[in-house]
Design a protein around this motif. Structure first.
Motif, mmCIF file in Angstrom:
data_model
loop_
_atom_site.group_PDB
_atom_site.id
_atom_site.type_symbol
_atom_site.label_atom_id
_atom_site.label_comp_id
_atom_site.label_asym_id
_atom_site.label_seq_id
_atom_site.Cartn_x
_atom_site.Cartn_y
_atom_site.Cartn_z
ATOM 1 N N GLY A 217 5.497 -3.805 5.859
ATOM 2 C CA GLY A 217 4.678 -4.947 5.483
ATOM 3 C C GLY A 217 4.461 -5.034 3.989
ATOM 4 O O GLY A 217 4.457 -6.137 3.407
ATOM 5 N N LEU A 218 4.280 -3.885 3.345
ATOM 6 C CA LEU A 218 4.097 -3.861 1.899
ATOM 7 C C LEU A 218 5.350 -4.360 1.195
ATOM 8 O O LEU A 218 5.272 -5.187 0.272
ATOM 9 C CB LEU A 218 3.760 -2.442 1.434
ATOM 10 N N LEU A 219 6.506 -3.870 1.616
ATOM 11 C CA LEU A 219 7.759 -4.285 0.982
ATOM 12 C C LEU A 219 7.982 -5.786 1.175
ATOM 13 O O LEU A 219 8.374 -6.496 0.235
ATOM 14 C CB LEU A 219 8.931 -3.497 1.561
ATOM 15 N N ALA A 224 7.627 -11.234 -1.504
ATOM 16 C CA ALA A 224 7.097 -12.592 -1.483
ATOM 17 C C ALA A 224 6.260 -12.908 -2.725
ATOM 18 O O ALA A 224 6.378 -14.002 -3.300
ATOM 19 C CB ALA A 224 6.263 -12.800 -0.223
ATOM 20 N N VAL A 225 5.413 -11.960 -3.156
ATOM 21 C CA VAL A 225 4.514 -12.254 -4.278
ATOM 22 C C VAL A 225 5.187 -12.088 -5.636
ATOM 23 O O VAL A 225 4.681 -12.593 -6.644
ATOM 24 C CB VAL A 225 3.218 -11.394 -4.219
ATOM 25 N N ARG A 226 6.333 -11.397 -5.671
ATOM 26 C CA ARG A 226 7.096 -11.265 -6.920
ATOM 27 C C ARG A 226 8.559 -11.638 -6.641
ATOM 28 O O ARG A 226 9.453 -10.793 -6.660
ATOM 29 C CB ARG A 226 7.000 -9.840 -7.486
ATOM 30 N N PRO A 227 8.825 -12.927 -6.391
ATOM 31 C CA PRO A 227 10.201 -13.334 -6.049
ATOM 32 C C PRO A 227 11.190 -13.126 -7.186
ATOM 33 O O PRO A 227 12.405 -13.092 -6.944
ATOM 34 C CB PRO A 227 10.043 -14.824 -5.711
ATOM 35 N N ASP A 228 10.710 -12.973 -8.430
ATOM 36 C CA ASP A 228 11.618 -12.750 -9.558
ATOM 37 C C ASP A 228 11.914 -11.271 -9.796
ATOM 38 O O ASP A 228 12.742 -10.941 -10.657
ATOM 39 C CB ASP A 228 11.032 -13.357 -10.834
ATOM 40 N N TRP A 325 -0.581 -7.241 -3.459
ATOM 41 C CA TRP A 325 -1.063 -7.848 -4.696
ATOM 42 C C TRP A 325 -1.375 -6.788 -5.747
ATOM 43 O O TRP A 325 -0.956 -6.920 -6.911
ATOM 44 C CB TRP A 325 -2.297 -8.700 -4.391
ATOM 45 N N THR A 326 -2.114 -5.723 -5.377
ATOM 46 C CA THR A 326 -2.419 -4.682 -6.369
ATOM 47 C C THR A 326 -1.172 -3.882 -6.716
ATOM 48 O O THR A 326 -1.012 -3.444 -7.862
ATOM 49 C CB THR A 326 -3.539 -3.756 -5.864
ATOM 50 N N PHE A 327 -0.277 -3.698 -5.748
ATOM 51 C CA PHE A 327 0.972 -2.983 -6.020
ATOM 52 C C PHE A 327 1.820 -3.796 -7.009
ATOM 53 O O PHE A 327 2.395 -3.239 -7.958
ATOM 54 C CB PHE A 327 1.734 -2.758 -4.712
ATOM 55 N N ALA A 328 1.870 -5.101 -6.800
ATOM 56 C CA ALA A 328 2.634 -5.953 -7.716
ATOM 57 C C ALA A 328 2.043 -5.921 -9.123
ATOM 58 O O ALA A 328 2.783 -5.867 -10.119
ATOM 59 C CB ALA A 328 2.662 -7.382 -7.177
ATOM 60 N N ARG A 329 0.718 -5.959 -9.218
ATOM 61 C CA ARG A 329 0.088 -5.890 -10.552
ATOM 62 C C ARG A 329 0.355 -4.536 -11.212
ATOM 63 O O ARG A 329 0.530 -4.459 -12.432
ATOM 64 C CB ARG A 329 -1.412 -6.156 -10.441
#
Length: 395
Positions: A217-219, A224-228, A325-329
């Protein structure tokens, strides 16, 4: 290596992992053990036509892989009897003289407990009873193994805390690292892997077995939140349906890579990640890849695995986050890391090595092999400190 000058007994290892799979703790330690003694790596059985037999394949002049070949359709009891017979016959044929026996899986105790052995080591690298599909008999066999073992080593601090009251001589040897091997990624001058070369950047990478420990789920959320951002996944799939894994244009599954290939892939990553789920299977893990990522000079983001949080997270070497979200940040911030981080990382890693880990283990083995002293002090088969012996810097 030993300085005793005496011939050292054979080491016979019983493992749930296969030698020619992912290169990890057993391979690091036992390849070093083979510098001083003959090592036999006994794998779990395979099915084959014909009578039960052992397939023995040399890896180097001092180390061989031993794979039992058993007929199809043997039930559990028949398998155990067949394995016991094969081991007893092999013991007699090779005339093993009280060898050092080394266990990664308590399941092997069911067919090897009667074999004449010298020092018995249980190197507990995982809490296997918590893994998906764990055999029901595993816990009881582990208790029997603990009752006989002379030494218990654990693959991390969490496992040490879980096992330290179950045996008189438990010693923590957390995952170590071959710094030189992975540091080559920092200034890579070799060929770039073709299957990764076309993946856009920034690249966020993972290597390891893709199994129930991965937070799917995290992956999926990260993609999705960082498509680039592009997420590179190296490793074989086990115990999960590949169709259940996230499928997105920015998630790239490149398959299993050899240990020697990893620096080349790491050289092309901008951030390394440990996207582990927080479940029973990960409660006691101590990921070997944490110091390997750091040795390669990559910034690292991980979920809150206990043996990653301490020591790596608390020292600021690894960013910790658990939701997309926090992982992406955290990845965003890791991409901005400067070179000053590496100096502190390198100071920490300078006291870690698999050579040092094996030397510490070997010292305890030599102590355990001495005759029992009348005082019960050094010379006892359970001699040695009960506090953890760490391969890396103290906390």
């Amino acid at each position: 290596m030993s300085n005793s000058g005496e011939a050292m007994s054979d080491l016979i290892c019983f493992s749930h992992l296969r030698w020619h799979f992912v290169w990890q703790r057993p391979q690091h330690l036992l390849s070093r053990a083979s510098q001083d003694r003959r090592v036999w790596f006994v794998e779990e059985p395979q099915t084959a036509e014909g009578e039960p037999r052992l397939e023995i394949v040399p890896v180097n002049p001092q180390l061989s892989v031993v794979t039992p070949q058993l007929p199809l359709r043997l039930d559990e009891a028949a398998q155990r009897l067949a394995l016991q017979g094969l081991m007893e016959s092999w013991w007699r044929t090779r005339a093993f003289d009280m060898p050092l026996t080394w266990y990664y899986t308590p399941m092997a105790w069911a067919f090897s407990s009667t074999l004449p052995a010298g020092v018995v080591v249980y190197d507990c690298m995982d809490e296997l009873s918590l893994f998906q599909g764990a055999p029901p008999a595993l816990r009881a066999l582990e208790q029997q193994l603990l009752a006989r073992a002379d030494l218990v080593f654990t693959g991390g601090r969490s496992l040490y805390e879980a096992k330290k009251h179950q045996h008189k001589s438990v010693h923590a040897f957390p995952s170590s690292v071959d710094v030189g091997h992975f540091a080559a990624a920092r200034h890579w001058r070799g060929a770039r892997p073709l299957d990764q070369d076309g993946v856009p950047r920034p690249r966020i990478g993972f290597f390891g077995v893709i199994d129930e420990r991965l937070d799917i789920g995290l992956l999926r959320g990260l993609a999705a939140v960082r498509p680039d951002y592009h997420f590179v996944m190296l490793g074989p799939t086990a115990k999960v349906d590949p169709a259940s894994l996230p499928s997105a244009p920015n998630v790239h599954y490149l398959g299993m890579k050899g240990y020697d290939e990893l620096p080349a892939y790491l050289a092309g990553w901008d951030v390394a990640m440990l996207p582990f789920a927080r479940n029973d299977a990960t409660r006691f893990i101590s990921p070997t890849k944490t110091p390997e990522y750091l040795a390669a000079g990559r910034p690292v983001v991980s979920t809150s695995i206990a043996d990653v949080v301490e020591p790596y997270g608390e020292r600021g070497f690894v960013r910790i986050a658990d939701d997309p979200w926090t992982f992406a940040r955290a990845i965003d911030n890791a991409l901005a890391d400067g070179p000053e981080r590496l100096q502190r990382v390198d100071t920490f890693l300078s006291t870690m090595s698999w050579d040092r880990t094996w030397q510490g283990m070997q010292a305890l083995i030599e102590m355990a092999s001495r005759p029992v002293a009348p005082t019960g002090r050094p010379g006892s088969t359970h001699a040695g400190p009960t506090d953890p012996v760490f391969a890396g810097p103290a906390a």
